[in-house]
Design a protein around this motif. Structure first.
Motif, PDB file in Angstrom:
ATOM      1  N   ALA A   1      63.337  16.059  27.969  1.00 38.11           N
ATOM      2  CA  ALA A   1      63.200  16.822  29.335  1.00 38.11           C
ATOM      3  C   ALA A   1      63.121  18.212  29.234  1.00 38.11           C
ATOM      4  O   ALA A   1      62.964  18.848  30.131  1.00 38.11           O
ATOM      5  N   GLY A   2      63.530  18.745  28.234  1.00 34.63           N
ATOM      6  CA  GLY A   2      63.849  20.116  27.761  1.00 34.63           C
ATOM      7  C   GLY A   2      62.362  20.970  27.709  1.00 34.63           C
ATOM      8  O   GLY A   2      62.589  22.158  27.754  1.00 34.63           O
ATOM      9  N   ILE A   3      61.596  20.134  27.654  1.00 35.24           N
ATOM     10  CA  ILE A   3      60.002  20.861  27.326  1.00 35.24           C
ATOM     11  C   ILE A   3      59.064  19.938  28.256  1.00 35.24           C
ATOM     12  O   ILE A   3      59.127  18.941  28.373  1.00 35.24           O
ATOM     13  N   SER A   4      58.170  20.961  28.567  1.00 36.98           N
ATOM     14  CA  SER A   4      56.778  20.420  29.246  1.00 36.98           C
ATOM     15  C   SER A   4      55.877  21.147  28.830  1.00 36.98           C
ATOM     16  O   SER A   4      55.838  22.335  28.445  1.00 36.98           O
ATOM     17  N   LEU A   5      54.605  20.540  28.949  1.00 32.43           N
ATOM     18  CA  LEU A   5      53.220  21.305  28.586  1.00 32.43           C
ATOM     19  C   LEU A   5      52.489  21.338  29.904  1.00 32.43           C
ATOM     20  O   LEU A   5      52.228  20.559  30.634  1.00 32.43           O
ATOM     21  N   ILE A   6      51.994  22.543  30.023  1.00 30.53           N
ATOM     22  CA  ILE A   6      51.100  23.012  31.386  1.00 30.53           C
ATOM     23  C   ILE A   6      49.878  23.711  30.903  1.00 30.53           C
ATOM     24  O   ILE A   6      49.842  24.339  29.671  1.00 30.53           O
ATOM     25  N   THR A   7      48.801  23.535  31.812  1.00 28.05           N
ATOM     26  CA  THR A   7      47.740  24.417  31.457  1.00 28.05           C
ATOM     27  C   THR A   7      47.515  25.394  32.735  1.00 28.05           C
ATOM     28  O   THR A   7      47.669  25.088  33.780  1.00 28.05           O
ATOM     29  N   THR A   8      47.185  26.553  32.383  1.00 31.40           N
ATOM     30  CA  THR A   8      46.896  27.504  33.441  1.00 31.40           C
ATOM     31  C   THR A   8      45.752  28.533  33.111  1.00 31.40           C
ATOM     32  O   THR A   8      45.511  28.658  32.034  1.00 31.40           O
ATOM     33  N   VAL A   9      44.993  28.955  34.049  1.00 33.59           N
ATOM     34  CA  VAL A   9      43.940  30.052  33.913  1.00 33.59           C
ATOM     35  C   VAL A   9      44.636  31.377  33.822  1.00 33.59           C
ATOM     36  O   VAL A   9      45.167  31.789  34.782  1.00 33.59           O
ATOM     37  N   SER A  10      44.340  32.223  33.052  1.00 36.06           N
ATOM     38  CA  SER A  10      44.915  33.608  32.728  1.00 36.06           C
ATOM     39  C   SER A  10      43.859  34.489  32.497  1.00 36.06           C
ATOM     40  O   SER A  10      43.357  34.497  31.280  1.00 36.06           O
ATOM     41  N   GLY A  11      43.290  35.346  33.369  1.00 35.75           N
ATOM     42  CA  GLY A  11      42.439  36.273  32.813  1.00 35.75           C
ATOM     43  C   GLY A  11      40.867  35.297  32.742  1.00 35.75           C
ATOM     44  O   GLY A  11      40.464  34.619  33.630  1.00 35.75           O
ATOM     45  N   THR A  12      40.228  35.486  31.651  1.00 33.25           N
ATOM     46  CA  THR A  12      39.268  34.814  31.073  1.00 33.25           C
ATOM     47  C   THR A  12      39.834  33.616  30.260  1.00 33.25           C
ATOM     48  O   THR A  12      38.721  32.918  29.630  1.00 33.25           O
ATOM     49  N   ASP A  13      40.969  33.236  30.012  1.00 32.31           N
ATOM     50  CA  ASP A  13      41.376  32.143  29.037  1.00 32.31           C
ATOM     51  C   ASP A  13      41.970  31.134  29.878  1.00 32.31           C
ATOM     52  O   ASP A  13      42.704  31.278  30.782  1.00 32.31           O
ATOM     53  N   LEU A  14      41.533  29.889  29.339  1.00 33.54           N
ATOM     54  CA  LEU A  14      42.911  28.719  29.722  1.00 33.54           C
ATOM     55  C   LEU A  14      43.591  28.448  28.695  1.00 33.54           C
ATOM     56  O   LEU A  14      43.507  28.802  27.388  1.00 33.54           O
TER      57      LEU A  14
END
Length: 116
Positions: free
Chosen positions: A82-95
């Motif tokens: 539970a101490g780690i999760s993976l997420i995606t996000t768009v920042s500028g021109t990158d995923l």
């Protein structure tokens, strides 16, 4: 922390592996994909704090300004992850595939396939 990677292009798929070792509390970018390089990606991953571990798959889709994802994973082995999760996000021109760590120090291994 150390990030490494290998890449292969196969037809309309781009396959790459990334490694984040000693990922501690906070948010760490594990993998970066230019949003212009595709529309979706599959991230197969393994996380471990040396004792506790899990494996899973994140399926992500994005446009030029936002992303969404689903995380399918195994049950935890030996204890809680539970101490780690993976997420995606768009920042500028990158995923970005990011590890969000609330406790512990983790090794993160990722193989990703980008559909373009």
């Amino acid at each position: 922390m150390r990030l490494t990677g290998d890449s292969i292009i196969n037809g309309t798929e781009f396959v790459r592996s990334d490694l984040g070792s000693s990922v501690g509390v906070g948010t760490t970018t594990i993998s970066t994909i230019p949003v212009s390089s595709g529309n979706s990606a599959i991230f197969d991953y393994y996380v471990s704090d040396g004792t506790n571990m899990r494996a899973g798959t994140i399926i992500s889709v994005w446009d030029s300004s936002s992303s969404t994802y689903t995380d399918y994973s195994t049950p935890d082995l030996n204890g809680s992850t539970a101490g780690i999760s993976l997420i995606t996000t768009v920042s500028g021109t990158d995923l970005l595939l990011r590890a969000s760590v609330s406790s512990g120090t983790w090794t993160v291994k990722v193989a990703n396939k980008i559909i373009f």
